[in-house]
Design an enzyme around this catalytic site. Sequence first.
Site, PDB file in Angstrom:
ATOM      1  CE  LYS A  78       0.541   4.071   4.419  1.00 40.33           C
ATOM      2  NZ  LYS A  78      -0.667   3.645   3.693  1.00 40.33           N
ATOM      3  CB  SER A 153      -0.642  -0.223   4.207  1.00 36.83           C
ATOM      4  OG  SER A 153      -1.047   0.963   3.577  1.00 36.83           O
ATOM      5  CB  SER A 177      -4.013   1.897   3.305  1.00 31.03           C
ATOM      6  OG  SER A 177      -3.504   0.647   2.935  1.00 31.03           O
TER       7      SER A 177
END
Length: 470
Positions: A78, A153, A177
Amino acid sequence: MNLNQLTISEAKEGLKEKKFSSVELTKACLLQIEKHNKELNAFLTICKDKALAAAKKADEKLKNGDTSPLLGIPFSMKDVYSTKNVRTTAGSKVLDNYIPPYNATVYQKLVNAGAILLGKTNCDAWGHGGSTENSDFGVTKNPWNKDYVAGGSSGGSTAALASDMTIFEIGEDTGGSIRLPASFCSTVGLKVTYGRVSRYGAIAYASSLDTMGPITKSVEDAAYLLEIIAGGDEKDATSSPRNVPLYTKHLTNNIRGLRIGLPKEFFGKGLDIEVKQTIDEAIKTLTSQGAEIVDASIPSVEYGIATYYIIAPSETSSNLARYDGIRYGNKRSSFGDEAKRRIMIGTYALSAGYYDAYYKKAMQVRTMIKNDFTKAFEKCDVILSPVSPTPPFKIGEKTDDPLQMYLVDIYTVLINLAGVPSLALPCGFSKNNLPIGMQLIGPQFSEDKILNAGYQFEQATKWHKQKPNL
Ligand code: GLN
């Protein structure tokens, strides 16, 4: 099977037995990225040349008998982890051109273990969101159906993994997330106990809630990675120096007598019927393996969203103050709408005259939530719940209504507020062939227990083996 489809354990074995080289494995991933990234928008930065050069080196080391635990295995992260000399954006235009001068601890540990960075994956800017629609670099599409969101996310992470562009991923979970996108894309995602993994070098969203963890194609891979990335870190005062168990050694224990709590508050109004039915089937599987179902209660569920959406924005309003556009990063006007909304909510909740009514109250409720979990774990070993109240939703469906978007987090934010670990794993599909996930929540530092239960479930069901039709 193509090489890019392998799990870590399969890739490790293949490399050891010289069935293929790290260069071949890395090329297979890069080819898949080349084929599908344009459409899915999973990767923001691709390190093609660096990855190939690292793979070449790894092959030499392998030849010389180096047994580093991830030697030659490609992965992605990420885009919230600082990676020296590799662009790091946190999904925001504020950091559009930011090149960190140092490495996050998690990344450093993976590099030390021999893993090869393929690139950085898309996310809601600063981790603010549940669908990747708040990324300043465009939405990530769900590989199972490209009209739908991949979750967020860490949506770029799970889309990259589900489409086999990468062998494993590292995500970040402040209020869901890792788990939400894991469940929307049918991958495994582990939210660790607060402090189990160092936060050093990860771009902060809400510092008292942020956790770093693996997103993988199997529970075994998650356990294996946790052994590598967990542990105390002198650069993060909130990291725990507690001993890191060999999580992979506990996976094969049987789960006879394991007490699974089903808090009624997690199964009430608002839970989609298909999600409910799928979870019911999963419960049947676990009981057929010897687990026992017990009643449990987390009465504070109804306060979860309100509490989280005061504490998280308060902390983010403070964390984002450092992006003043003077030292590094673009002007503050490059913040997107959602970041601005959260800066305003947080600043308001922390301001004189409102602090007691909002922030302080939220912190008191947070203690209540934590106590609810402690009490529940007196009667059960793990808690099982849905990850999301619905299967993945359509792109654009909730973008006009932030409150609807926040409600998606109803089952995940409590776990961060309580600081306990939770493993999200695939447990079926809706009629429309969209993934559905469940989570196994345990007391603090019980990652071994939830990974064990998850592994046993996975062996019995094999949902994780299904692949989307790209
Ligand atoms: N969806 C939640 C939020 O928007 C959680 C995000 C996260 O865990 N980073 O805050």
